[in-house]
Design a protein around this motif. Structure first.
Motif, PDB file in Angstrom:
ATOM      1  N   SER A 148       2.865  -3.776  -3.341  1.00  0.00           N
ATOM      2  CA  SER A 148       3.696  -4.468  -2.533  1.00  0.00           C
ATOM      3  C   SER A 148       3.184  -5.211  -1.469  1.00  0.00           C
ATOM      4  O   SER A 148       2.449  -4.336  -0.752  1.00  0.00           O
ATOM      5  CB  SER A 148       4.770  -3.336  -2.291  1.00  0.00           C
ATOM      6  OG  SER A 148       5.586  -3.731  -1.002  1.00  0.00           O
ATOM      7  N   LYS A 173       4.713  -7.189  -6.069  1.00  0.00           N
ATOM      8  CA  LYS A 173       5.927  -7.464  -5.330  1.00  0.00           C
ATOM      9  C   LYS A 173       5.755  -8.391  -4.273  1.00  0.00           C
ATOM     10  O   LYS A 173       4.922  -7.958  -3.458  1.00  0.00           O
ATOM     11  CB  LYS A 173       6.624  -6.256  -5.294  1.00  0.00           C
ATOM     12  CG  LYS A 173       7.532  -5.955  -4.135  1.00  0.00           C
ATOM     13  CD  LYS A 173       7.967  -4.627  -4.267  1.00  0.00           C
ATOM     14  CE  LYS A 173       8.519  -3.745  -2.958  1.00  0.00           C
ATOM     15  NZ  LYS A 173       8.998  -2.689  -2.975  1.00  0.00           N
ATOM     16  N   LYS A 175       7.256  -9.485  -0.514  1.00  0.00           N
ATOM     17  CA  LYS A 175       8.475  -9.394   0.432  1.00  0.00           C
ATOM     18  C   LYS A 175       9.078 -10.705   1.067  1.00  0.00           C
ATOM     19  O   LYS A 175       8.218 -11.426   1.123  1.00  0.00           O
ATOM     20  CB  LYS A 175       8.148  -8.613   1.722  1.00  0.00           C
ATOM     21  CG  LYS A 175       7.552  -6.919   1.411  1.00  0.00           C
ATOM     22  CD  LYS A 175       8.846  -6.132   1.015  1.00  0.00           C
ATOM     23  CE  LYS A 175       8.170  -4.684   1.106  1.00  0.00           C
ATOM     24  NZ  LYS A 175       9.615  -4.015   0.957  1.00  0.00           N
ATOM     25  N   ASP A 200      11.201  -8.470  -3.016  1.00  0.00           N
ATOM     26  CA  ASP A 200      11.984  -7.412  -2.471  1.00  0.00           C
ATOM     27  C   ASP A 200      12.357  -7.896  -0.964  1.00  0.00           C
ATOM     28  O   ASP A 200      11.674  -8.434  -0.071  1.00  0.00           O
ATOM     29  CB  ASP A 200      11.137  -6.170  -2.015  1.00  0.00           C
ATOM     30  CG  ASP A 200      11.938  -4.908  -1.712  1.00  0.00           C
ATOM     31  OD1 ASP A 200      13.010  -5.101  -1.125  1.00  0.00           O
ATOM     32  OD2 ASP A 200      11.311  -3.765  -1.413  1.00  0.00           O
ATOM     33  N   ASN A 202      14.619  -6.421   0.908  1.00  0.00           N
ATOM     34  CA  ASN A 202      15.181  -5.580   1.821  1.00  0.00           C
ATOM     35  C   ASN A 202      16.339  -5.768   2.581  1.00  0.00           C
ATOM     36  O   ASN A 202      16.517  -5.908   3.841  1.00  0.00           O
ATOM     37  CB  ASN A 202      14.036  -5.163   2.986  1.00  0.00           C
ATOM     38  CG  ASN A 202      12.852  -4.304   2.224  1.00  0.00           C
ATOM     39  OD1 ASN A 202      11.855  -5.005   2.030  1.00  0.00           O
ATOM     40  ND2 ASN A 202      13.063  -3.058   1.844  1.00  0.00           N
ATOM     41  N   ASP A 250      17.420  -0.609  -4.319  1.00  0.00           N
ATOM     42  CA  ASP A 250      16.599   0.433  -3.385  1.00  0.00           C
ATOM     43  C   ASP A 250      17.535   1.130  -2.466  1.00  0.00           C
ATOM     44  O   ASP A 250      18.045   2.144  -2.651  1.00  0.00           O
ATOM     45  CB  ASP A 250      15.457  -0.324  -2.851  1.00  0.00           C
ATOM     46  CG  ASP A 250      14.536   0.678  -1.758  1.00  0.00           C
ATOM     47  OD1 ASP A 250      14.629   1.742  -1.658  1.00  0.00           O
ATOM     48  OD2 ASP A 250      13.430  -0.102  -1.586  1.00  0.00           O
ATOM     49  N   LYS A 274      13.053   6.566  -4.712  1.00  0.00           N
ATOM     50  CA  LYS A 274      12.343   7.039  -3.725  1.00  0.00           C
ATOM     51  C   LYS A 274      12.761   8.583  -3.291  1.00  0.00           C
ATOM     52  O   LYS A 274      14.225   8.549  -3.153  1.00  0.00           O
ATOM     53  CB  LYS A 274      12.444   6.271  -2.296  1.00  0.00           C
ATOM     54  CG  LYS A 274      11.526   4.985  -2.469  1.00  0.00           C
ATOM     55  CD  LYS A 274      11.850   4.095  -1.212  1.00  0.00           C
ATOM     56  CE  LYS A 274      11.090   2.668  -1.513  1.00  0.00           C
ATOM     57  NZ  LYS A 274      11.647   1.799  -0.130  1.00  0.00           N
ATOM     58  N   GLY A 302       7.787   3.166  -2.884  1.00  0.00           N
ATOM     59  CA  GLY A 302       6.897   3.789  -1.698  1.00  0.00           C
ATOM     60  C   GLY A 302       7.454   3.445  -0.392  1.00  0.00           C
ATOM     61  O   GLY A 302       8.136   2.582  -0.397  1.00  0.00           O
ATOM     62  N   MET A 303       6.903   4.344   0.462  1.00  0.00           N
ATOM     63  CA  MET A 303       7.168   4.055   1.907  1.00  0.00           C
ATOM     64  C   MET A 303       5.961   3.938   2.659  1.00  0.00           C
ATOM     65  O   MET A 303       5.983   4.397   3.727  1.00  0.00           O
ATOM     66  CB  MET A 303       8.209   4.962   2.621  1.00  0.00           C
ATOM     67  CG  MET A 303       9.624   4.920   1.763  1.00  0.00           C
ATOM     68  SD  MET A 303      10.577   3.621   2.473  1.00  0.00           S
ATOM     69  CE  MET A 303      11.253   4.447   3.886  1.00  0.00           C
ATOM     70  N   LEU A 304       4.802   3.609   2.146  1.00  0.00           N
ATOM     71  CA  LEU A 304       3.474   3.531   2.697  1.00  0.00           C
ATOM     72  C   LEU A 304       3.262   4.971   3.585  1.00  0.00           C
ATOM     73  O   LEU A 304       2.699   5.175   4.453  1.00  0.00           O
ATOM     74  CB  LEU A 304       3.428   2.645   4.002  1.00  0.00           C
ATOM     75  CG  LEU A 304       3.928   0.982   3.727  1.00  0.00           C
ATOM     76  CD1 LEU A 304       3.980   0.133   5.062  1.00  0.00           C
ATOM     77  CD2 LEU A 304       2.758   0.306   2.854  1.00  0.00           C
TER      78      LEU A 304
HETATM   79  O1  OSB Z   1      11.562  -1.550   0.191  1.00  0.00           O
HETATM   80  O2  OSB Z   1      10.120  -0.653  -1.118  1.00  0.00           O
HETATM   81  C1  OSB Z   1      10.432  -0.930   0.157  1.00  0.00           C
HETATM   82  C2  OSB Z   1       7.699   0.114   2.567  1.00  0.00           C
HETATM   83  C3  OSB Z   1       8.422   0.540   3.585  1.00  0.00           C
HETATM   84  C4  OSB Z   1       9.908   0.475   3.478  1.00  0.00           C
HETATM   85  C5  OSB Z   1      10.476   0.157   2.513  1.00  0.00           C
HETATM   86  C6  OSB Z   1       9.709  -0.467   1.393  1.00  0.00           C
HETATM   87  C7  OSB Z   1       8.409  -0.308   1.534  1.00  0.00           C
HETATM   88  C8  OSB Z   1       7.510  -1.107   0.344  1.00  0.00           C
HETATM   89  C9  OSB Z   1       6.146  -0.641   0.349  1.00  0.00           C
HETATM   90  O3  OSB Z   1       7.750  -1.998  -0.183  1.00  0.00           O
HETATM   91  C10 OSB Z   1       5.822   0.225  -0.979  1.00  0.00           C
HETATM   92  C11 OSB Z   1       4.448   0.915  -0.591  1.00  0.00           C
HETATM   93  O4  OSB Z   1       3.331   0.437  -0.844  1.00  0.00           O
HETATM   94  O5  OSB Z   1       4.535   2.179  -0.306  1.00  0.00           O
END
Ligand code: OSB
Ligand code: MG
Length: 380
Positions: A148, A173, A175, A200, A202, A250, A274, A302-304
């Motif tokens: 991502s 992916k 953003k 993505d 968001n 998501d 998630k 993922g959320m980093l």
């Molecule tokens: O929307 O998937 C998401 C990171 C933080 C909050 C939301 C998202 C994301 C990512 C990063 O897309 C995914 C990763 O590399 O962990």
């Protein structure tokens, strides 16, 4: 005569002796920009559950401010102190799969519940001497992964896509947000016409943007992730009917019932999992059952996360319903140094599942202490 050694897995109640809540702050290698903001680092809640001499780890994915979904670190740790931790001290735990229903009377707060639940799962698996994925029913020992990419200038993004493709990542992916979409997708598609590409948003668009979103069809995206409001299903269903590109939700998916509603409404046809958003492994198992039965592709978002959350995601993504590459890419993309001793690195687009009991990772204690903002140890 010596008694035979039998590896009996005893089904008995775990006594929870101690729970540690630790807040850590880890800098990203570069600022990660999405439509909801730019972040220079990760503030994470690390939960350690100690039971009968064994400890297990969980990670909370809530942020300091509610930019992604509504939970916050302050709110989540408050609920842990006020209700989740006292409940575990009072009643122990027969099996971590029970906690989702046991805590259903506490509404929402999925990320708080998950952070604790994951630590109990890891502790339970370590006590049993089995990898977490085995408890989850995951047979794979490696998982396909994508990357991502945060929002960056077009030339930089194109170079980054090419670099990730050369490294073997199975999907890229991007953003996006209004005004930061068509030009970038065009540039990427020009250089990489055939890669598995997704975007993505968001939640950055509205139904006023249907024409614009329909124009994305020409980029042959694998799917568009969460284009509309972060809690919406109805507008996504309206959008899905007007474009060819599949929608993946998501933010809007928070429970098995919401996934079922998405499918019944036609609001999306791909599920980003998630575990923190869904409230734990039992919720994910139920969603997995729905998706497998209906042939709906799932993938692990993922959320980093730090190495703890990342390792949890990797074990989760071994389940057979995770058919698209996930976001659990190499930790070194995000962090110069992580808090686990093991390096969680993909090669050729494949992430090996850490071996050993539980998560299969251990903490780099000196570095963990360096990045710790606060530690709180709770006892019965
Ligand atoms: O929307 O998937 C998401 C990171 C933080 C909050 C939301 C998202 C994301 C990512 C990063 O897309 C995914 C990763 O590399 O962990
Ligand atoms: Mg997303």
């Amino acid at each position: 005569m010596t008694a035979p050694r039998v590896a009996v897995v005893k089904n008995r109640r775990m006594r929870i002796d101690e729970i540690e809540l630790r807040i850590v702050r880890l800098p990203y290698r570069s600022v990660f920009k999405t439509s909801f903001g730019a972040e220079a680092g990760k503030t994470a809640v690390l939960v350690t559950v100690r039971s009968e001499g064994v400890e297990g780890y969980g990670e909370g994915v809530m942020d300091q401010l509610p930019h992604y979904r509504e939970e916050t670190i302050a709110g989540a740790t408050g609920l842990m102190r006020d209700a989740l931790v006292p409940d575990l001290f009072a009643s122990g735990c027969d099996h971590p799969r029970d906690l989702y229903d046991r805590w259903a009377h506490l509404r929402g707060n999925n990320m708080a519940k998950t952070a604790i639940e994951l630590a109990v799962w890891d502790c339970y698996a370590r006590q049993q001497g089995v990898p977490l994925r085995t408890l989850y029913g995951g047979e794979r020992t490696e998982i396909p992964v994508g990357a991502s990419l945060g929002m960056n200038p077009v030339a930089e993004t194109v170079a980054s896509v090419e670099k990730h493709v050369a490294e073997g990542y199975r999907r890229v992916k991007l953003k996006i947000e209004p005004g930061w979409d068509v030009e970038m997708m065009s540039a990427v598609r020009e250089r990489c016409p055939d890669i598995e590409l997704t975007v993505d948003a968001n939640s950055a668009y509205t139904l006023d943007d249907v024409e614009l979103l329909r124009s994305f069809d020409r980029f042959h995206l694998h799917y568009i992730e969460q284009p509309l409001h972060w809690d919406d299903l109805v507008d996504h269903a309206k959008l899905a009917k007007q474009i060819d590109t599949p929608l993946c939700l998501d933010e809007s998916l928070t429970s098995p019932a919401r996934v079922q509603a998405m499918l019944e409404l036609g609001a999306g046809s791909v599920v980003n999992v998630k575990v923190g958003r869904f409230g734990g492994i039992t919720a994910v198992h139920r969603i997995h059952e729905i998706c497998v039965a209906q042939g709906v592709p799932m993938w692990c978002g993922g959320m980093l996360e730090t190495g703890i959350g990342r390792a949890h995601n990797i074990h989760l993504a071994t389940m057979p319903g995770f058919v698209y590459p996930g976001d659990t890419a190499s930790a070194s993309r995000t962090y110069a140094r992580d808090i686990t001793e093991q390096q969680l690195e993909a090669s050729n687009g494949v992430m090996p599942v850490p071996e050993g009991p539980g998560l299969g990772v251990t903490l780099d204690r000196p570095f963990l202490d360096e990045v710790t903002l606060s530690t709180e140890v709770l006892r019965p």
